[in-house]
Structures are given as structure tokens and as C-alpha cells.
Design a protein around this motif. Structure first.
Motif, PDB file in Angstrom:
ATOM      1  N   GLU A 114       0.834  -1.206   0.000  1.00  0.00           N
ATOM      2  CA  GLU A 114       0.000   0.000   0.000  1.00  0.00           C
ATOM      3  C   GLU A 114       0.867   1.254   0.000  1.00  0.00           C
ATOM      4  N   LEU A 115       1.954   1.224   0.759  1.00  0.00           N
ATOM      5  CA  LEU A 115       2.877   2.351   0.814  1.00  0.00           C
ATOM      6  C   LEU A 115       3.507   2.584  -0.567  1.00  0.00           C
ATOM      7  N   ALA A 116       3.909   1.518  -1.242  1.00  0.00           N
ATOM      8  CA  ALA A 116       4.486   1.638  -2.584  1.00  0.00           C
ATOM      9  C   ALA A 116       3.457   2.171  -3.567  1.00  0.00           C
ATOM     10  N   HIS A 117       2.216   1.709  -3.456  1.00  0.00           N
ATOM     11  CA  HIS A 117       1.152   2.192  -4.343  1.00  0.00           C
ATOM     12  C   HIS A 117       0.979   3.703  -4.184  1.00  0.00           C
ATOM     13  N   SER A 118       1.009   4.163  -2.952  1.00  0.00           N
ATOM     14  CA  SER A 118       0.880   5.592  -2.676  1.00  0.00           C
ATOM     15  C   SER A 118       2.036   6.381  -3.311  1.00  0.00           C
ATOM     16  N   TRP A 119       3.252   5.880  -3.183  1.00  0.00           N
ATOM     17  CA  TRP A 119       4.419   6.541  -3.787  1.00  0.00           C
ATOM     18  C   TRP A 119       4.305   6.571  -5.301  1.00  0.00           C
ATOM     19  N   LYS A 120       3.855   5.467  -5.896  1.00  0.00           N
ATOM     20  CA  LYS A 120       3.702   5.416  -7.362  1.00  0.00           C
ATOM     21  C   LYS A 120       2.647   6.405  -7.828  1.00  0.00           C
ATOM     22  N   GLN A 121       1.546   6.487  -7.083  1.00  0.00           N
ATOM     23  CA  GLN A 121       0.470   7.409  -7.439  1.00  0.00           C
ATOM     24  C   GLN A 121       0.962   8.857  -7.373  1.00  0.00           C
ATOM     25  N   ASN A 122       1.670   9.200  -6.304  1.00  0.00           N
ATOM     26  CA  ASN A 122       2.212  10.551  -6.162  1.00  0.00           C
ATOM     27  C   ASN A 122       3.220  10.865  -7.261  1.00  0.00           C
ATOM     28  N   ALA A 123       4.031   9.888  -7.625  1.00  0.00           N
ATOM     29  CA  ALA A 123       5.022  10.097  -8.684  1.00  0.00           C
ATOM     30  C   ALA A 123       4.341  10.278 -10.035  1.00  0.00           C
ATOM     31  N   ALA A 124       3.272   9.525 -10.278  1.00  0.00           N
ATOM     32  CA  ALA A 124       2.552   9.645 -11.552  1.00  0.00           C
ATOM     33  C   ALA A 124       1.869  11.003 -11.680  1.00  0.00           C
ATOM     34  N   ASP A 125       1.455  11.573 -10.552  1.00  0.00           N
ATOM     35  CA  ASP A 125       0.785  12.868 -10.558  1.00  0.00           C
ATOM     36  C   ASP A 125       1.755  14.043 -10.606  1.00  0.00           C
ATOM     37  N   SER A 126       3.034  13.786 -10.471  1.00  0.00           N
ATOM     38  CA  SER A 126       4.017  14.880 -10.421  1.00  0.00           C
ATOM     39  C   SER A 126       4.558  15.195 -11.811  1.00  0.00           C
ATOM     40  N   GLU A 127       5.389  16.203 -11.863  1.00  0.00           N
ATOM     41  CA  GLU A 127       5.999  16.647 -13.119  1.00  0.00           C
ATOM     42  C   GLU A 127       7.302  15.916 -13.416  1.00  0.00           C
ATOM     43  N   LEU A 128       7.682  14.973 -12.570  1.00  0.00           N
ATOM     44  CA  LEU A 128       8.927  14.232 -12.743  1.00  0.00           C
ATOM     45  C   LEU A 128       8.829  13.295 -13.953  1.00  0.00           C
TER      46      LEU A 128
END
Length: 142
Positions: free
Chosen positions: A123-137
């Protein structure tokens, strides 16, 4: 090559095993970053101390499950990538450092805790992936 005399001692080996099993296990989310184009592979592990060695081994062997990451590793080489821990899971209790609890949980409190920690790091990894997908990175490998 022969083992040191102390390793032949059954009592000494038992002490080493107990010490190893009592070590606190660090669990959490990590990334492998490609410094050529900035792409990242984000994943979780119930054993952060060993995961980078495992990832490098599969990448060097050419058998990593993520084909895009594998292709870039093969093209650019390991020196183009770095490993970092993004977040550690805060543990309520200290699970034994015994792979049997995580790989084949069957019953009892240690199995329940192992399943719970496995879910929590995913779940923690899913949250990180979601935040990364929503960012400009740059895009993720996964």
C-alpha cells in the motif's frame, strides 16, 4: 577452503542463527533511479537490507520482471542507476528475521503479522507510485 574452527561448533552456529533472527527487519519503499533520463522504478520490500542486492542480481542476469528497466540497465549499465530508500514502514512489533514467516505464512500471530506487513508495504508503494505519476517528474518504469 575450510571453515574457521568456531563455525564447526554447533553452539556457536546456534548463537549466530539466533542473533540473525533477532535483528530488526527494515521494510518499506525503495526506488531505482536511471540518471540518464531520470526514470524511476518504485517498489516495496519486506527486507530493505537485501533488496538492492537481489535487484542488481536479476538485472545483471537479464531476468528482471520489468522489461523497460531491464532494457535500460542492459543499455546503460549499472553505473547509470542508483538505489535509495524512499520510506521505511514503522513497525508495531519487531518481527523475527526469518524468511519463512514472509514467504510461507501459514498460521499463528507471526504469520498474521507477516501478511499485515506485506500488505502495508504494498500500500505504501502504491501511494508513492500514485504521487510520482501525478508529479511533473519523468515517467516511472512501473
Amino acid at each position: 577452503m575450510t571453515a574457521p574452527a568456531s563455525l564447526n561448533d554447533k553452539h556457536y552456529r546456534k548463537q549466530l542463527t539466533q542473533h540473525y533472527q533477532q535483528q530488526e527487519r527494515e521494510m518499506g519503499v525503495y526506488e531505482i533511479r536511471n540518471h540518464i533520463d531520470g526514470r524511476r522504478y518504485i517498489a516495496s520490500s519486506t527486507n530493505l537490507a537485501a533488496i538492492w542486492t537481489r535487484e542488481q542480481f536479476t538485472l545483471n542476469l537479464g531476468t528482471h520482471s520489468n522489461r523497460a528497466l531491464q532494457a535500460d540497465w542492459s543499455a546503460y549499465g549499472g553505473a547509470a542507476f542508483t538505489f535509495s530508500i524512499l520510506e521505511k514502514l514503522k513497525l508495531e512489533d519487531k518481527p523475527r528475521f526469518d524468511y519463512r514467516d514472509l514467504l510461507q505464512p501459514t498460521s499463528g500471530s507471526s504469520a498474521t503479522a507477516a501478511k499485515s506487513y506485506e500488505r502495508a508495504v504494498k500500500e505504501l508503494a502504491h501511494s508513492w507510485k500514485q504521487n510520482a505519476a501525478d508529479s511533473e517528474l519523468p515517467a516511472l518504469y512501473n
